[in-house]
Design an enzyme around this catalytic site. Structure first.
Site, mmCIF file in Angstrom:
data_model
loop_
_atom_site.group_PDB
_atom_site.id
_atom_site.type_symbol
_atom_site.label_atom_id
_atom_site.label_comp_id
_atom_site.label_asym_id
_atom_site.label_seq_id
_atom_site.Cartn_x
_atom_site.Cartn_y
_atom_site.Cartn_z
ATOM 1 N N UNK A 7 0.876 -1.153 0.020
ATOM 2 C CA UNK A 7 0.152 0.169 -0.049
ATOM 3 C C UNK A 7 0.851 1.394 -0.006
ATOM 4 O O UNK A 7 0.345 2.428 -0.167
ATOM 5 C CB UNK A 7 -1.020 -0.099 1.226
ATOM 6 N N GLY A 126 -11.576 -12.420 -13.553
ATOM 7 C CA GLY A 126 -10.539 -11.502 -13.605
ATOM 8 C C GLY A 126 -9.873 -11.200 -14.783
ATOM 9 O O GLY A 126 -10.465 -11.115 -15.912
ATOM 10 N N ASP A 232 -10.650 1.237 7.563
ATOM 11 C CA ASP A 232 -9.728 0.362 7.970
ATOM 12 C C ASP A 232 -8.171 1.276 7.589
ATOM 13 O O ASP A 232 -8.309 2.206 6.966
ATOM 14 C CB ASP A 232 -9.298 -0.839 7.033
ATOM 15 C CG ASP A 232 -9.516 -0.478 5.512
ATOM 16 O OD1 ASP A 232 -9.806 0.497 5.166
ATOM 17 O OD2 ASP A 232 -9.250 -1.452 4.614
#
Length: 335
Positions: A7, A126, A232
């Site tokens: 991240u 996907g 979160d």
């Protein structure tokens, strides 16, 4: 192969705001209950909340199977952060360098799928591309009741903030990438380094669905909603995500405690990470729950009884401000 991992590769929030400014109007979002600025988008259809999110990032570990699990944990987390525990499926995005062996890519997919199965969902499709460096993530769809939706906008003055995972995985994973020639710079015993790495992997592969289900269990026992808002903690750090809550709830948030993986403050200082100022990037971090103060002890007890971390990290101290800050004497709590 990449310089930003997990991240930490997210576009900074201020740049993200400038990127989408003027592109998507309020009228475009008239059918969305929740649009830009929250963990996921929410559309209400026939009384059902449909929750959509997407997360894709670069590798944070060398092990492809673990990377798949971490990516799945991170991708699904935004649905759980909206208060929805049922995910009906995920579309996986995979970027594969031409030289990457197919068995390595399969291990990433296997890790992603195994995590999904453990959380009562599955990969349903996907898209795969050739790319100079590996990428993995997914578009995740959750469904639930409209009344179960939690956003960043519900914080109330007096609320207490509970965090369900310690911080510090950016610095912990940077430690795992230190090459032999620089090992002498790390003044941490090998046994402690092993603990840091293993604890971090454990945290990044622990689903936030577990904490959410225990929150809902307690609410059912009490017969009352006890969480006013939730998010979160990921790429913007605990202070960055608290700032989002403060702005959307129009409150002032004070963070008084930073629970961190043991040894990571020292590593953050060495690597130049902003962990101890609340801005360290997290990958697959914990839930940050704004709860009514009269229920905080019961919530912490419920989490601890079920082997979920529960840290009281701050509180809502004022209305009408829209800012989050660290306490002057913020506690650094090593776990």
């Amino acid at each position: 192969m990449v310089t930003l991992h997990g991240u930490a590769c997210k576009l900074p929030d201020t740049e993200l705001e400038n990127l989408v400014k003027g592109i998507i109007s309020e009228d475009d979002l008239k059918h969305a209950k929740v649009g830009l600025g929250d963990d996921a988008a929410v559309v209400i259809k026939n009384g059902m909340a449909i929750v959509k999110t997407i997360d894709v990032f670069t590798p944070i570990v060398d092990d492809p199977y673990l990377q798949g699990r971490i990516a799945a944990c991170n991708s699904t987390s935004d649905v759980y952060a909206m208060g929805i525990s049922e995910i009906i499926g995920g579309l996986v995005f995979l970027g594969i360098p031409p030289e990457l062996p197919v068995p390595v890519a399969k291990k990433m997919l296997q890790g992603f799928q195994d995590f999904c199965r453990e959380n009562d969902t599955t990969i349903i499709g996907g898209h795969t591309i050739l790319n100079p460096w590996p990428l993995i993530g997914g578009s995740i769809t959750g469904v639930g009741k409209e009344e179960d939706i939690l956003t960043k906008a519900g914080c109330k003055n007096g609320d207490v903030l509970i965090l369900t995972k310690p911080l510090g995985n950016q610095s912990a994973m940077a430690l795992s990438r230190v090459t032999e020639e620089f090992e002498d710079l790390i003044d941490i015993p090998k046994e402690e380094q092993k603990y840091i790495f293993e604890k971090t992997i454990e945290l990044m592969t622990t689903s936030n669905r577990i904490a959410l289900l225990h929150l809902r269990e307690l609410e059912n026992e009490l017969g009352e909603k006890i969480a006013n808002a939730m998010t979160d903690v990921t790429g913007f750090g605990i202070l960055g995500h608290s700032q989002e809550m403060a702005e959307q709830s129009d409150v002032e948030i004070e963070i008084s405690c930073l629970p961190v993986i043991k040894g990571t403050p020292e590593l953050a200082s060495l690597f130049g990470h902003a962990l101890c100022s609340g801005k360290g990037a997290e990958t697959a971090g914990g839930l940050l729950i704004s709860t009514k103060p009269e229920y905080k002890d019961k919530l912490i007890q419920k989490f601890k009884e079920n082997n979920v971390y529960a840290f009281e990290v701050g509180k809502i101290v004022n209305n009408g401000v829209g800012i989050a800050k660290l306490s002057e004497n913020v506690e650094i709590l090593e776990i």
